[in-house]
Design a protein around this motif. Structure first.
Motif, short mmCIF file in Angstrom:
data_model
loop_
_atom_site.label_atom_id
_atom_site.label_comp_id
_atom_site.label_asym_id
_atom_site.label_seq_id
_atom_site.Cartn_x
_atom_site.Cartn_y
_atom_site.Cartn_z
N GLN A 104 23.36 71.20 -70.16
CA GLN A 104 22.19 70.75 -69.39
C GLN A 104 22.18 69.23 -69.21
O GLN A 104 21.76 68.72 -68.17
CB GLN A 104 20.91 71.21 -70.10
N ASP A 105 22.63 68.50 -70.24
CA ASP A 105 22.64 67.03 -70.12
C ASP A 105 23.57 66.58 -69.00
O ASP A 105 23.22 65.69 -68.20
CB ASP A 105 23.06 66.42 -71.45
N GLN A 106 24.74 67.17 -68.92
CA GLN A 106 25.69 66.79 -67.86
C GLN A 106 25.15 67.20 -66.49
O GLN A 106 25.31 66.46 -65.51
CB GLN A 106 27.05 67.46 -68.12
N TYR A 107 24.52 68.35 -66.42
CA TYR A 107 24.02 68.83 -65.13
C TYR A 107 22.91 67.91 -64.59
O TYR A 107 22.95 67.49 -63.44
CB TYR A 107 23.51 70.26 -65.28
N HIS A 108 21.92 67.62 -65.44
CA HIS A 108 20.82 66.77 -64.99
C HIS A 108 21.29 65.33 -64.74
O HIS A 108 20.76 64.66 -63.85
CB HIS A 108 19.70 66.78 -66.02
N GLN A 142 21.26 67.83 -78.66
CA GLN A 142 20.55 67.44 -79.85
C GLN A 142 19.04 67.44 -79.59
O GLN A 142 18.57 66.92 -78.58
CB GLN A 142 20.99 66.04 -80.30
N GLN A 143 18.32 68.04 -80.50
CA GLN A 143 16.87 68.08 -80.34
C GLN A 143 16.25 66.71 -80.61
O GLN A 143 16.69 65.99 -81.50
CB GLN A 143 16.27 69.11 -81.30
N LYS A 144 15.25 66.43 -79.82
CA LYS A 144 14.52 65.18 -80.00
C LYS A 144 13.44 65.38 -81.05
O LYS A 144 12.64 66.31 -80.97
CB LYS A 144 13.89 64.75 -78.68
N LEU A 145 13.46 64.54 -82.04
CA LEU A 145 12.50 64.62 -83.12
C LEU A 145 11.28 63.77 -82.77
O LEU A 145 11.39 62.57 -82.48
CB LEU A 145 13.13 64.12 -84.43
N PHE A 146 10.15 64.42 -82.76
CA PHE A 146 8.90 63.73 -82.50
C PHE A 146 8.10 63.66 -83.80
O PHE A 146 8.10 64.60 -84.60
CB PHE A 146 8.08 64.48 -81.44
#
Length: 442
Positions: A236-240, A262-266
């Motif tokens: 998804q990162d490459q596509y967007h 990698q999940q973003k930690l909030f």
């Protein structure tokens, strides 16, 4: 028949019979009978006058006898019936037919057995009754005495300890790293015609496209794959990144499909530090600075404090937003809130999501909105009962259609009819207020 035999020299008669097989009953026969009968008729005389050579008149008399012949044919057909008898051996139990056990008194037989024999018999028979508990259907019986009440934690620890202390079964052939045991699978050779067919497949893109693809970098080819919609070749990162023209992530390449994003930690939301007692006091005093009261996720609010808050709402003329999400609101306190809403003058937004309100009380809250014409937004989803039901949803829909001030409703409606009617009415309310404000500006 003597007359017939005199005329034709006898009677003509045929008879054909079909014999059945030895094990079948023959009832089929075809008989054909032909009879001809001659009935004598009348004799007529014909007189003819002729003139001879001498001129004399000569009379000639001719007698004609007519006979009538009647023919009669009679055909008789009968059907054939074949009986087939199949001999079956009757089922037997212990050398006797099952019919002999119909008159046996089972109770008397069981009364003659001892307790040990009955126990052995019970182990051999499965009652196949779902209403019996499993311990009565299972043939296993534990004769050990109970060591005490069940302690699940100690039982699991004992099972794990026993599994660790139990030695492994010895291997007949010790493990040797790099040594292949058994027969190694070898794929069968491919057909030469299939290999030749794959080699002959080629796509001619033209010199211009081939030159462009040969000189393109890996990032540019990934961008091209994203534009063409080859989602399985990238993550998804490459596509967007390709669609937004941000540049491909460094060092990922074609291996990006095998790597998860990698999940973003909030950071966790800080606990609600609102002082409940102080807020209730400010509501009672009608503090002009208190416009938005947020008591979300405060678990230790007692029913007495909620009753004090709801009792002070009708006299307050400045509070506009009241949020009571996840505060343990029950039907008892929600009914007091409904009475307070009917007398409120300034409340615009009310949020009571994630509580323990039953569907009938939700209907009571929506009904209270009809008397309070100031509330524009009401949210009450995610309650104890996930499904409201058709009757409750139709009642809510009827109440919403009577409300001309409500603009937003936060409820999960399951039925399409209720959703469409509520959405259409809220849109009409929004359009009416928008037109009203445009007219005021003019």
């Amino acid at each position: 028949m003597s007359d017939i035999e005199d005329v034709f020299g006898g009677s003509a008669e045929e008879e054909t019979k079909t014999d059945a097989q030895p094990d079948a009953e023959s009832k089929s026969s075809v008989v054909t009978e032909q009879t001809e009968e001659v009935i004598p008729g009348e004799t007529e005389k014909m007189v003819t006058e002729t003139i001879d050579e001498d001129g004399d008149v000569v009379e000639e008399t001719t007698e004609v006898t007519r006979k009538t012949v009647k023919r009669t044919m009679k055909i008789t057909e009968t059907s054939a019936t074949t009986k087939t008898t199949t001999l079956t051996t009757p089922a037997k139990l212990y050398g006797k037919d099952l019919s002999e056990y119909d008159d046996v008194d089972v109770e008397s037989l069981l009364a003659q057995l001892s307790a040990e024999e009955i126990t052995i018999l019970a182990k051999e028979v499965d009652p196949d009754d779902n209403f019996l508990p499993p311990d009565q259907r299972c043939s296993y019986e534990c004769t050990k005495d109970a060591t005490g009440p069940l302690n699940r934690k100690q039982l699991i620890e004992h099972i794990n300890k026993q599994a660790i202390e139990t030695p492994d079964q010895p291997e007949f052939e010790p493990f040797v790293q790099g040594k292949v045991r058994g027969k190694k699978w070898v794929p069968p050779p491919r057909d030469a015609r299939d290999i030749e067919a794959e080699e002959q497949i080629a796509i001619d893109l033209g010199e211009e496209y081939e030159h462009a693809l040969n000189d393109a970098t890996q990032e540019e080819i990934i961008d091209l794959a994203a534009i063409l919609g080859f989602h399985s070749m990238m993550n998804q990162d490459q596509y967007h990144a390709s669609l937004l023209n941000k540049g491909q992530p460094v060092g990922m390449g074609w291996d990006g499909i095998t790597k998860s994003t990698q999940q973003k930690l909030f950071p966790m939301d800080p606990p609600n530090s609102t002082d409940v007692e102080e807020s209730i006091k400010r509501v009672k005093d009608d503090d002009s600075k208190l416009i938005d009261l947020n008591l979300n996720n405060i678990k230790n609010i007692s029913d007495e404090k909620l009753e004090q808050l709801f009792a002070a709402l009708p006299q307050n003329e400045h509070l506009e937003v009241l949020s009571l999400t996840n505060v343990g609101l029950t039907d008892k306190t929600a009914l007091l809130l409904a009475e307070a809403i009917e007398k409120s003058k300034t409340l615009r937004v009310l949020n009571v999501e994630t509580n323990f309100i039953s569907p009938p009380v939700i209907v009571r809250l929506v009904q209270a909105l009809l008397k309070c014409r100031t509330i524009e937004e009401f949210r009450a989803s995610n309650q104890r009962s996930a499904v409201l039901g058709n009757k409750i949803e139709m009642e809510i829909t009827d109440l919403v259609e009577k409300n001309s001030s409500l603009l937003r409703l936060g409820l999960h409606l399951e039925f399409n009819d209720a959703r469409h009617r509520v959405a259409a009415h809220l849109q009409r309310n929004i359009d009416r207020i928008r037109v009203k404000r445009l007219n005021q500006r003019k």
